[in-house]
Scaffold this motif. Sequence first.
Motif, PDB file in Angstrom:
ATOM      1  N   VAL A 142       7.099  -5.050  -5.933  1.00 38.98           N
ATOM      2  CA  VAL A 142       7.542  -5.093  -7.322  1.00 38.98           C
ATOM      3  C   VAL A 142       6.683  -4.234  -8.237  1.00 38.98           C
ATOM      4  O   VAL A 142       7.101  -3.886  -9.349  1.00 38.98           O
ATOM      5  N   ALA A 143       5.479  -3.891  -7.808  1.00 39.85           N
ATOM      6  CA  ALA A 143       4.566  -3.084  -8.619  1.00 39.85           C
ATOM      7  C   ALA A 143       3.522  -2.490  -7.693  1.00 39.85           C
ATOM      8  O   ALA A 143       3.378  -2.922  -6.548  1.00 39.85           O
ATOM      9  N   PRO A 144       2.782  -1.485  -8.163  1.00 37.63           N
ATOM     10  CA  PRO A 144       1.713  -0.927  -7.341  1.00 37.63           C
ATOM     11  C   PRO A 144       0.734  -2.006  -6.893  1.00 37.63           C
ATOM     12  O   PRO A 144       0.119  -2.681  -7.710  1.00 37.63           O
ATOM     13  N   GLY A 145       0.612  -2.191  -5.600  1.00 40.38           N
ATOM     14  CA  GLY A 145      -0.328  -3.162  -5.073  1.00 40.38           C
ATOM     15  C   GLY A 145       0.152  -4.595  -5.085  1.00 40.38           C
ATOM     16  O   GLY A 145      -0.608  -5.495  -4.752  1.00 40.38           O
ATOM     17  N   VAL A 146       1.403  -4.876  -5.432  1.00 45.81           N
ATOM     18  CA  VAL A 146       1.903  -6.251  -5.504  1.00 45.81           C
ATOM     19  C   VAL A 146       3.288  -6.326  -4.878  1.00 45.81           C
ATOM     20  O   VAL A 146       4.162  -5.522  -5.208  1.00 45.81           O
ATOM     21  N   ALA A 147       3.499  -7.283  -3.992  1.00 45.67           N
ATOM     22  CA  ALA A 147       4.802  -7.507  -3.369  1.00 45.67           C
ATOM     23  C   ALA A 147       5.175  -8.975  -3.491  1.00 45.67           C
ATOM     24  O   ALA A 147       4.338  -9.857  -3.275  1.00 45.67           O
ATOM     25  N   ALA A 148       6.413  -9.248  -3.842  1.00 39.48           N
ATOM     26  CA  ALA A 148       6.933 -10.611  -3.881  1.00 39.48           C
ATOM     27  C   ALA A 148       7.674 -10.890  -2.574  1.00 39.48           C
ATOM     28  O   ALA A 148       8.291  -9.987  -2.000  1.00 39.48           O
ATOM     29  N   PHE A 149       7.625 -12.105  -2.093  1.00 41.25           N
ATOM     30  CA  PHE A 149       8.295 -12.426  -0.847  1.00 41.25           C
ATOM     31  C   PHE A 149       8.817 -13.855  -0.873  1.00 41.25           C
ATOM     32  O   PHE A 149       8.380 -14.701  -1.653  1.00 41.25           O
ATOM     33  N   VAL A 150       9.771 -14.102   0.010  1.00 38.44           N
ATOM     34  CA  VAL A 150      10.290 -15.443   0.243  1.00 38.44           C
ATOM     35  C   VAL A 150      10.391 -15.622   1.750  1.00 38.44           C
ATOM     36  O   VAL A 150      10.712 -14.677   2.478  1.00 38.44           O
ATOM     37  N   GLU A 151      10.062 -16.812   2.246  1.00 32.57           N
ATOM     38  CA  GLU A 151      10.082 -17.079   3.674  1.00 32.57           C
ATOM     39  C   GLU A 151      10.554 -18.505   3.924  1.00 32.57           C
ATOM     40  O   GLU A 151      10.265 -19.416   3.136  1.00 32.57           O
ATOM     41  N   GLY A 152      11.292 -18.700   4.999  1.00 32.21           N
ATOM     42  CA  GLY A 152      11.792 -20.019   5.343  1.00 32.21           C
ATOM     43  C   GLY A 152      11.813 -20.207   6.839  1.00 32.21           C
ATOM     44  O   GLY A 152      11.825 -19.235   7.605  1.00 32.21           O
ATOM     45  N   SER A 153      11.809 -21.454   7.280  1.00 31.82           N
ATOM     46  CA  SER A 153      11.824 -21.739   8.713  1.00 31.82           C
ATOM     47  C   SER A 153      12.490 -23.080   8.979  1.00 31.82           C
ATOM     48  O   SER A 153      12.563 -23.946   8.094  1.00 31.82           O
ATOM     49  N   GLY A 160       0.820  -1.205   0.000  1.00 32.92           N
ATOM     50  CA  GLY A 160       0.000   0.000   0.000  1.00 32.92           C
ATOM     51  C   GLY A 160       0.850   1.249   0.000  1.00 32.92           C
ATOM     52  O   GLY A 160       0.560   2.223  -0.691  1.00 32.92           O
ATOM     53  N   ALA A 161       1.940   1.229   0.772  1.00 33.50           N
ATOM     54  CA  ALA A 161       2.814   2.392   0.840  1.00 33.50           C
ATOM     55  C   ALA A 161       3.530   2.638  -0.478  1.00 33.50           C
ATOM     56  O   ALA A 161       3.900   3.769  -0.789  1.00 33.50           O
ATOM     57  N   CYS A 162       3.740   1.578  -1.259  1.00 32.43           N
ATOM     58  CA  CYS A 162       4.459   1.708  -2.529  1.00 32.43           C
ATOM     59  C   CYS A 162       3.512   1.747  -3.725  1.00 32.43           C
ATOM     60  O   CYS A 162       3.934   1.582  -4.862  1.00 32.43           O
ATOM     61  N   ALA A 163       2.246   1.962  -3.489  1.00 33.86           N
ATOM     62  CA  ALA A 163       1.291   1.917  -4.592  1.00 33.86           C
ATOM     63  C   ALA A 163       1.387   3.140  -5.483  1.00 33.86           C
ATOM     64  O   ALA A 163       0.888   3.130  -6.603  1.00 33.86           O
ATOM     65  N   ALA A 164       2.017   4.215  -5.003  1.00 36.13           N
ATOM     66  CA  ALA A 164       2.146   5.412  -5.822  1.00 36.13           C
ATOM     67  C   ALA A 164       3.511   6.030  -5.577  1.00 36.13           C
ATOM     68  O   ALA A 164       4.072   5.921  -4.493  1.00 36.13           O
ATOM     69  N   PRO A 165       4.101   6.698  -6.561  1.00 34.12           N
ATOM     70  CA  PRO A 165       5.417   7.294  -6.378  1.00 34.12           C
ATOM     71  C   PRO A 165       5.450   8.324  -5.268  1.00 34.12           C
ATOM     72  O   PRO A 165       6.434   8.465  -4.565  1.00 34.12           O
ATOM     73  N   ASN A 166       4.391   9.082  -5.125  1.00 29.17           N
ATOM     74  CA  ASN A 166       4.344  10.124  -4.101  1.00 29.17           C
ATOM     75  C   ASN A 166       3.285   9.770  -3.080  1.00 29.17           C
ATOM     76  O   ASN A 166       2.106  10.057  -3.255  1.00 29.17           O
ATOM     77  N   VAL A 167       3.697   9.124  -1.987  1.00 32.40           N
ATOM     78  CA  VAL A 167       2.740   8.677  -0.990  1.00 32.40           C
ATOM     79  C   VAL A 167       2.050   9.855  -0.330  1.00 32.40           C
ATOM     80  O   VAL A 167       0.863   9.813  -0.008  1.00 32.40           O
ATOM     81  N   GLN A 168       2.783  10.962  -0.112  1.00 30.02           N
ATOM     82  CA  GLN A 168       2.198  12.100   0.578  1.00 30.02           C
ATOM     83  C   GLN A 168       1.070  12.720  -0.213  1.00 30.02           C
ATOM     84  O   GLN A 168       0.215  13.401   0.341  1.00 30.02           O
ATOM     85  N   ALA A 169       1.052  12.481  -1.508  1.00 26.95           N
ATOM     86  CA  ALA A 169       0.003  13.072  -2.327  1.00 26.95           C
ATOM     87  C   ALA A 169      -1.284  12.274  -2.287  1.00 26.95           C
ATOM     88  O   ALA A 169      -2.310  12.720  -2.787  1.00 26.95           O
TER      89      ALA A 169
END
Length: 415
Positions: A223-234, A9-18
Amino acid sequence: MPYLLGLIGACAAPNVQAQDASTNHLYGDVAISVQKRARPEFDPVHIRVGSFEGLASSEARIAWDDNIYATRNDRVHDALAVVSGSFSAHSTWSRHALSLDTDAALARGLSQTNEHTETYDARLGGRLDLGTRTRLSARASYSRAYEARGTIGDTTLRGPRIAYNALELGLEAEHTAGRLILGTQASLDSYRYAPYRTDSVQIGQGDRDYRTWSLGASAGYAVAPGVAAFVEGSYNQARYPDDTGTFDRSSSGWSLRGGLAFGVTRLIRGRAAVGYQDQRYDDTAFPHIKGLDFSAGLEWSPTRLMTWTIEARRSIQRSPLVGIAGIRQSRYGTRIDYEARRNLLMWGRLDRTVSEYAGTERRQSDLSGSLGADWLLRRNLRLAAQLGLQSTRSNGAGGREFDRRRMSVSLRYTL
């Protein structure tokens, strides 16, 4: 990793403050969920003490089960009366957080004394904000519960319910650097099973006691507005400190998954991951469990009055049977919530669970469905009703087969 939704959500737009206020909460706004949406005219008013807010509530429930012992033949029906209470409190600080949740319940069977139970649970959580990019979280809980009838842990059949006490501890750390967020987790869980008495004979359950600890790490990137890639291990280890049997069910294992978290619009959000899991037992008599690992959850709200949820998950469960060490379990579920009126919430759920007992031909399939409604009478009064059906089928030695129907009505009062 719920923090990933905040990241995308924070990375969905170049200017978050706007962004305007609604866009700032585009992906973390739980208001899109029918069950979680705020209803100021019906939500209970918190008790305010200094910088803490709290809620206290009590509930009375009457339930009926047409197959209380979950058996195929000689079914026994019974009614249950349950009285419970809960209290929760959380801080309202601008930085850091502290919360406490407690609940207790007393259940009595109308004709079956084996269904008499007393349960309780206490959970303490805290968060320490180190600047604006790093957070440390801790949690601790202690509870007394009972194995539910018809589950893989229910081994007494028509005997008393099996009680256990659980201690669970956890630590988490998160650090954000632009579009990248890193996390690490550690947990320690201890389960102790109480003996039960049947025909004036006390049967110990010490061979089921176990302790397990795990370490995990994760990384996510928007990686894009509204999309995040992740990797997790345990990585985890489990030990049975009081097991005196011939076999040693202690084990160690690991899992590695990668996937996507998304919150493209206010209508849809979720996460999906796929990977590999591996659990190896110290005793070579038990087979090595390994293979596909997956976890997914999708929440879709086509309108503000409806929310559709889909879930899927695979895990390796510890077996309650001395001769079987592990169970590969796959769970699939879907739920629909509908706001018929502002104060009337209706829902339906369908679940399927497949349990494969490693090293045997035993395979159990559970199919259950339920319908329910919650009527918000006032701010402090809620009436709920629920109807459920369950069908269990098995193959292989020792498998269980049964059908059951359950109904319940409850009334909750919040101070």
